[in-house]
Design an enzyme around this catalytic site. Structure first.
Site, PDB file in Angstrom:
ATOM      1  CD  GLU A 115      88.916 -20.280  28.626  1.00 48.98           C
ATOM      2  OE1 GLU A 115      88.665 -19.396  27.775  1.00 48.98           O
ATOM      3  OE2 GLU A 115      89.126 -20.038  29.828  1.00 48.98           O
ATOM      4  NE  ARG A 135      92.445 -13.614  28.962  1.00 45.37           N
ATOM      5  CZ  ARG A 135      91.415 -12.787  28.861  1.00 45.37           C
ATOM      6  NH1 ARG A 135      90.436 -12.863  29.763  1.00 45.37           N
ATOM      7  NH2 ARG A 135      91.358 -11.890  27.881  1.00 45.37           N
ATOM      8  CG  HIS A 175      86.474 -16.957  28.514  1.00 42.78           C
ATOM      9  ND1 HIS A 175      87.804 -17.127  28.186  1.00 42.78           N
ATOM     10  CD2 HIS A 175      86.334 -15.630  28.782  1.00 42.78           C
ATOM     11  CE1 HIS A 175      88.439 -15.961  28.254  1.00 42.78           C
ATOM     12  NE2 HIS A 175      87.558 -15.035  28.612  1.00 42.78           N
TER      13      HIS A 175
END
Length: 316
Positions: A260, A232, A279
């Site tokens: 993000e 993450r 991602h």
């Protein structure tokens, strides 16, 4: 289920597309649309839509006063867990262990190889019609440190096996011994980092890992080392990382970032020796078949009153 009613189940995939779903439930399809398919108060089992923003994922949860299970289709549950605070005690939160290992591990190794062998440079050379020959770093003979040795970390090591790495070292919140060797505690990192040519982050995001990769962590990595993040974004202190990559001392390959999505104009986009993917660790053709199998298996257990798999949190 022993009740004479048919409990509601919310699915992000139409029920007729999931083989093996048990009878006895009323299935509703909801993939994050504006309108709910039914009254959230009647939902007993909620499968969270995949790859939606946090606001969408948790939007129906406050109204799910009868929910018993919240099942994510992601390995991490940090985007959902805070929304469970207002629910009654006993609600089980389950993650998608078993769904993302193959594709995330593939990407982790792909990012390592692409960064070491400078594949982005070759693409730029092709665009410019330049023949960029020379010698480049190999994964062979490198020492790799995996930080976060759960099922994804283990799957990454599986895929590293053919590459003739000099050593693979494992670190996790809970130290233990595996068939492959020891898994070290997080507090061993200061002694392990100086020996690592490649550091792969595959840890969940929680209070012990948020900001784990700070200036001190990065300073302990040797010159020329590569940091790969498939965990993450907030596991890494972005400002501290920028200092290291802009100086040219470290490389980075990031499938996740903080912030993000990474906004236009952010310095990470053009930092030297930084490779960014958007991602997509779990977003592959491997996802849907495994997600469907997980949903069917969990609901079959729920219908039979059997213990669920992958329970990571229970409210209350």
């Amino acid at each position: 289920m022993t009740s004479t009613t048919r409990p509601d189940v919310w699915l992000p995939v139409p029920a007729d597309e999931i083989p093996g779903l048990p009878e006895g439930f009323t299935y509703h399809f909801w993939d994050g649309g504006t309108e709910f398919p039914a009254d959230p108060a009647q939902c007993a089992f909620y499968v969270v839509p995949y790859a939606k923003d946090q606001r969408t994922s948790v939007r129906p949860i406050p109204g799910m006063r009868a929910v018993q299970v919240v099942q994510t289709l992601s390995a991490g549950t940090d985007h959902v867990e805070p929304a469970l605070a207002g629910l009654p005690a006993g609600v089980r939160l389950c993650n998608a262990k078993g769904v993302h290992e193959a594709s995330t591990a593939e990407l982790a190794v792909a990012l390592v190889l692409a960064s070491l062998r400078d594949l982005p440079g070759f693409v730029r050379g092709q665009d410019a019609e330049e023949w960029r020959s020379g010698f480049y770093p190999a994964l062979a003979d490198k020492s790799v440190l995996i930080v976060g040795y759960g099922s994804i970390g283990s799957a990454i090591e599986d895929r590293l096996a053919p590459f003739e790495c000099a050593r693979v070292t494992r670190v996790a919140r809970t130290p233990r011994t595996t068939a492959r060797g020891p898994v070290h505690a997080l507090d061993h990192l200061p002694a392990l980092l100086p020996q690592a040519d490649v550091v792969i982050l595959s840890t969940p995001l929680n209070p012990s890992t948020r900001g784990l990769v700070d200036a001190a962590f990065l300073a302990a990595m040797p010159d020329g080392a590569l940091l790969v993040n498939v965990a993450r974004g907030p596991v890494v202190d972005t400002k501290a990382l920028l200092v290291e990559v802009e100086s040219g001392r470290l490389r980075a390959a990031l499938d996740v970032t903080d912030p993000e999505p990474l906004p236009a104009g952010h310095p990470l986009w053009h930092a030297p020796h930084v490779l960014i993917s958007p991602h997509v660790g779990g977003s592959t053709s491997a996802f849907l078949p495994r997600a469907k199998r997980l949903i069917a298996a969990q609901l079959t257990r729920f219908a039979a009153g059997e213990p669920l798999r992958n329970v990571v949190h229970t409210t209350g």
